[in-house]
Design an enzyme around this catalytic site. Structure first.
Site, PDB file in Angstrom:
ATOM      1  CE1 TYR A 166      -3.661   2.604   1.321  1.00 12.23           C
ATOM      2  CE2 TYR A 166      -1.679   3.611   2.241  1.00 12.23           C
ATOM      3  CZ  TYR A 166      -3.010   3.695   1.880  1.00 12.23           C
ATOM      4  OH  TYR A 166      -3.694   4.877   2.079  1.00 12.23           O
ATOM      5  CD  GLU A 180      -5.932   4.572  -0.616  1.00  5.84           C
ATOM      6  OE1 GLU A 180      -6.025   5.037   0.524  1.00  5.84           O
ATOM      7  OE2 GLU A 180      -6.857   3.950  -1.176  1.00  5.84           O
TER       8      GLU A 180
END
Ligand code: GDP
Ligand code: MN
Length: 381
Positions: A101, A190
């Site tokens: 991530y 993101e």
């Protein structure tokens, strides 16, 4: 303004962040053609402005073009938490060894962009933050200093990435993500998951990209990415008319002048047991035309049963607002009960105008609380 995954990936590509090959389509037949063109297994991905598509069944693997057509047929038209799927991204399927991530946001308290990186990607990042906060590396970047190689290196070392090739690729991606973030005046970039393939290649498999609405005038190519179909039709109408409006779920149309007063009005309506239908800020001006435009948007909402005008006249003069209400009533034939609380500059004059017009559905109240009670009563009755 939130961008679709395929738009975010287009920007990633532009900034040199590796993504899978893909095509956006709007029909099952086109999905088949796209899969055929890409060759091999593909993923069919619902394009909606909301996360968690995988869990909702909006992301499916397809081995063959025929399979892709069938999956696209299932996903197109699907409702994912209130968002109808109108487009799907057909992407060459990746083999996944690991899911990481990586994100960049603003940390408003630090007044700096904030990198977050963890090797525990793929799942909800909130979950990682809650259950194993030590696994989430957080790193601020001084916007004046910019992003330097040491920032990116620190992210990968602190997260415990050991493979040198992976370290190098992730560091490069982090630095390019920073370029994209600054270059597009983004609020959020993101990548979840950032994958490592069995061959050791690192790639962005998803994109959540949000750009600053107020900076769009500097980025016409980003402004063009806005999907007017996806916006709430009332909010789209409001934007067109230059009315500051947010649709809510209740039946009391709320209109105030100034964001603070309007928010307080929404609160007071809720406090007395009502449910606001919207947040609508007339702003500091509040001339007759502005009121007409706002009323047009508010009354377009079929859920609205009453309207509560809460005006505190400072720069906005109450007599102007009263004239606006009367003009709007004349032009539009509004039948909703309207409660008006006028206070401040020229309030007396404003109330006199309303009284003398003798409109049966307009009710003047002296205080904010009484006005809210009245509007809630009228919505129920
Ligand atoms: P989200 O659920 O909206 O966050 O959508 P994502 O794009 O992140 O996809 C959700 C999950 O689907 C990913 O975490 C992957 O596990 C899986 N997925 C997406 N694309 C691929 C792919 O190309 N290959 C494989 N094997 N899985 C994929
Ligand atoms: Mn994701």
């Amino acid at each position: 303004m939130d961008l679709y995954e395929f738009q975010g990936k287009e920007l990633f590509r532009r900034y040199g962040i590796p993504v899978s090959d893909g095509r956006v389509v709007t029909s099952a037949a086109d999905a088949r053609a796209a899969a055929d063109e890409l060759g091999g297994p593909v993923v069919v991905k619902a394009q909606v402005l909301i996360g968690g598509r995988g869990k909702a069944g909006g992301i499916k693997l397809a081995e063959t073009p025929a399979d892709a057509e069938a999956r696209a047929g299932e996903i197109l038209g699907m409702d994912i938490r209130g968002h109808t799927v109108r487009k799907v991204l057909i992407e060459r399927a990746s083999d996944i060894e690991r899911e990481y991530y990586l994100s960049l946001t603003f940390d408003r308290s630090a007044k700096k962009p904030l990198f977050m990186f963890t090797t525990q990607g793929g799942v909800d990042i909130e979950e990682v933050a809650a259950t194993s906060p030590e696994a989430l590396v957080r790193l601020h970047v001084d916007p004046l200093e910019g992003c330097h190689p040491w920032h990116a290196r620190r992210l990968v070392y602190e997260a415990g990435v050991e493979d040198p090739s992976e370290q190098k690729q992730i560091a490069a991606i982090a630095s390019k993500l920073y370029d994209a973030f600054v270059g597009c005046e983004a609020m959020l970039c993101e990548v979840n998951p950032l994958i490592v393939t069995p061959e050791g290649e690192v790639r962005a498999l998803d994109s959540k990209f949000s750009v600053d609405e107020n900076a769009l005038f500097r980025h016409p190519e980003l402004a063009e990415m806005r999907d007017v179909d996806a916006a709430d039709p009332l909010e789209a109408l409001a934007r067109e008319k230059g009315v500051t409006y947010v649709k809510l779920d209740g039946d009391v149309g709320v209109l105030g002048n100034g964001a603070g007063l309007t928010m307080a009005t929404v609160d007071v309506v809720t406090f007395v047991g009502g449910r606001p239908a919207d947040f609508c800020d007339l702003g500091g001006g509040g001339d007759a035309q502005g009121v007409v435009d706002a009323l047009e948007v508010i009354t377009r909402d079929p859920q609205v049963r009453s309207i509560y005008f809460n005006i505190f006249g400072g720069i906005t003069r109450c007599d102007e607002v009263a004239k606006g209400i009367l003009q709007a009533l004349e032009r539009m034939g509004i039948e909703h009960p309207i409660v008006v609380r006028l206070d401040g500059t020229n309030a007396e004059e404003g109330r006199r105008l309303l009284r003398e017009a003798g409109a049966g559905n307009v009710h003047a109240e002296a205080t904010m609380l009484d006005g809210a009670r009245r509007a809630v009563e009228l919505a129920a009755g």
